[in-house]
Design an enzyme around this catalytic site. Structure first.
Site, PDB file in Angstrom:
ATOM      1  N   GLU A 134       0.828  -1.222   0.000  1.00 56.70           N
ATOM      2  CA  GLU A 134       0.000   0.000   0.000  1.00 56.70           C
ATOM      3  C   GLU A 134       0.855   1.262   0.000  1.00 56.70           C
ATOM      4  OE1 GLU A 134      -2.849  -0.245   3.207  1.00 56.70           O
ATOM      5  OE2 GLU A 134      -4.140  -1.557   2.027  1.00 56.70           O
ATOM      6  N   GLU A 160      -5.451  -8.470  -0.874  1.00 58.23           N
ATOM      7  CA  GLU A 160      -6.123  -8.230   0.410  1.00 58.23           C
ATOM      8  C   GLU A 160      -7.575  -7.887   0.141  1.00 58.23           C
ATOM      9  OE1 GLU A 160      -4.488  -5.469   3.297  1.00 58.23           O
ATOM     10  OE2 GLU A 160      -2.446  -6.028   2.753  1.00 58.23           O
TER      11      GLU A 160
END
Ligand code: BGP
Length: 480
Positions: free
Chosen positions: A178, A377
């Site tokens: 991320e 995810e």
């Protein structure tokens, strides 16, 4: 949809990160990471970052779920579910405890040798993130995190060491988890993510942030280059937090505000990773804000040579942007406010649950990048009740099922190439955002509470059996 079948080599599995489950924070020569100086917060209460490890504070990542000693038992359970892959990270501090040593820590390297061998024993492909919110704390104290260009070299050395060591065991890699998450960090999120930067009062946050992003991007590109040199068969991806921004209304002003948010919070990072060059909207932004960065000709060449093979994403929720303040809105920049979306429900932690947003996201990313996408995810953080040794988590199954349906639509109806799907926190672990244990994502329950009490016993939840059937049927049987 009836004419479509998910490819037989689709990577079904689960995802975790070293600092959120390994524990053993001082074992095997490991150094202190930034996750080790974060206290536990609570639902709605931020974690605290302390100056080093202080007495009288509870640091949930220190023990986590003790995967470090129990990984064999846990991997056996993953194999029972039929995992074809398992995403975790290599704790940088197990390999270079301070981050700037000249030699790696052999004991740390051996731990991951054993871990990957155990996975491969069951034909589970390791999917490895190099840096998942867990850089050495020493790099923060000594260099100010990614403010400092020297981190590029330290990271490249770490990447080279592990890619060389595991070149015959690991094929799928990601550089930074991320990487676009850091633009939200000013401690408002409750902790640091990638950058290891604590902003000083009065400093130009944008200028510091843009510089840190540049160094991290160069480091990421360098790792991709190094990896491809070590083993041309490596698949090396980026990892983006995919939170699509919808305009709150169809007013042109809201549409433009949402577009700007998408550029600054997502595309900026994706464009650099995929195209290897600065998008003109960021150059315009820097010009408008008088931000001058340290960018060399070599950096630009490295960015161009280190483009990623695939795009890894996390997807939990969508967000909504308004150009004007509204009830419930939060200002993120001039003329840009995040607002509530009245059309989607929220989780107990206020995360907007929006399965269709996953299909929307996959299409957006495919249209722009034309690269394979790996959903690394996705998941539902929820309170679970353990009663008579059982956990009936139909809410989790419901969430995952709806997202898989939308993923299948994106593949079957929109032609998006999706490589795999690894739900987050396949075994309960420490929440990155709040430090809680009781924000649970797992198919496997771990007996531990928010204060750190519990036996660490593993218990299969109802979702365990459900996911086993999903994988067994290659995504055909999603239950009734
Ligand atoms: C992502 C992180 C993960 C994970 C997940 C869930 O942002 O990559 O590390 O934690 O979010 O978030 P949380 O743990 O805050 O519920």
């Amino acid at each position: 949809m009836d004419n479509y079948k998910i490819p037989h080599d689709f990577l079904w599995g689960g995802a975790v990160a070293a600092h959120q489950l390994e524990g053993a924070y001082r074992k095997g020569g490991k150094g202190i990471s930034i996750a080790d100086v974060m206290t536990a917060g609570a639902n709605g209460k931020d974690r605290e970052i302390t100056e080093g490890i202080l007495p009288g504070h509870y640091y949930p990542n220190h023990e986590a779920i003790d995967f470090y000693t129990r990984y064999r038992e846990d991997i056996k359970l993953f194999a029972e579910m039929g995992f074809r892959c398992f995403r975790t990270s290599i704790a940088w501090t197990r390999i270079f405890p301070n981050g700037d040593e000249s030699e790696p820590n052999e004991e740390g390297l051996q731990f991951y040798d054993a871990l990957f061998d155990e996975l491969l024993k069951y034909n589970i492909e390791p999917v490895i993130t190099l840096s998942h919110f867990e850089m050495p704390y020493h790099l923060v104290e000594q260099y100010g995190g990614w403010r400092d260009r020297r981190l590029v070299g330290f990271f490249a050395k770490f990447a080279e060491t592990v890619m060389e060591r595991y070149k015959d065991k690991v094929k799928y890699w990601m550089t930074f988890n991320e990487i676009n998450n850091q633009s939200s960090v000013q401690n408002a999120w409750g902790g640091w993510t990638n950058s290891g930067i604590l902003y000083q009062k009065g400093e130009d946050v944008q200028a510091v942030l843009q510089q840190a992003v540049h160094y991290e991007m160069v480091a990421s590109a360098l790792a991709v280059k190094i990896g491809h040199r070590i083993n041309p068969k490596f698949q090396i991806g980026c990892m983006l937090a995919m939170v699509p921004f919808y305009p709150r209304t169809c007013s042109p002003a809201d549409e433009v505000a949402a577009q700007t948010a998408m550029e600054h919070r997502l595309y900026y990072y994706g464009d650099l990773h995929v195209f290897g060059e600065y998008p003109s909207y960021m150059e315009a932004f820097r010009r408008e804000h008088g931000i001058a960065l340290d960018i060399t000709a070599d950096d630009l060449e490295t960015l161009k040579e280190g483009c990623v093979d695939y795009i890894g994403i996390s997807y939990y929720m969508s967000s909504t942007i308004s150009s004007t303040p509204t009830e419930d809105s939060t200002k993120v920049a001039e003329g840009i406010y995040t607002a509530r979306n009245p059309y989607v429900p929220k989780s107990d932690w206020g995360w907007q649950v929006d399965p269709q947003g996953l299909r929307y996201s996959l299409r957006l990313l495919h249209q722009r990048y034309r690269k394979p996408i790996f959903i690394v995810e996705n998941g539902f953080g929820a309170y679970d009740k353990l009663e008579h040794g059982e956990i009936h988590d139909s809410y989790r199954v419901d969430y995952l099922k709806k997202h898989i349906v939308e993923m299948k639509k994106a593949m079957a109806l929109d032609g998006v190439p999706v490589m795999g799907y690894t739900p987050w926190g396949c075994i309960d672990l420490v929440s990155a955002g709040s430090g809680e244990m009781e924000k649970r994502y797992g198919f496997i329950h771990v007996d531990k509470d928010n204060q750190g009490a519990g036996t660490l016993t593993r218990t299969k939840k109802d979702s365990f059996w459900w996911y086993q059937k999903v994988i067994e049927s290659n995504g055909e049987n999603l239950g009734t």
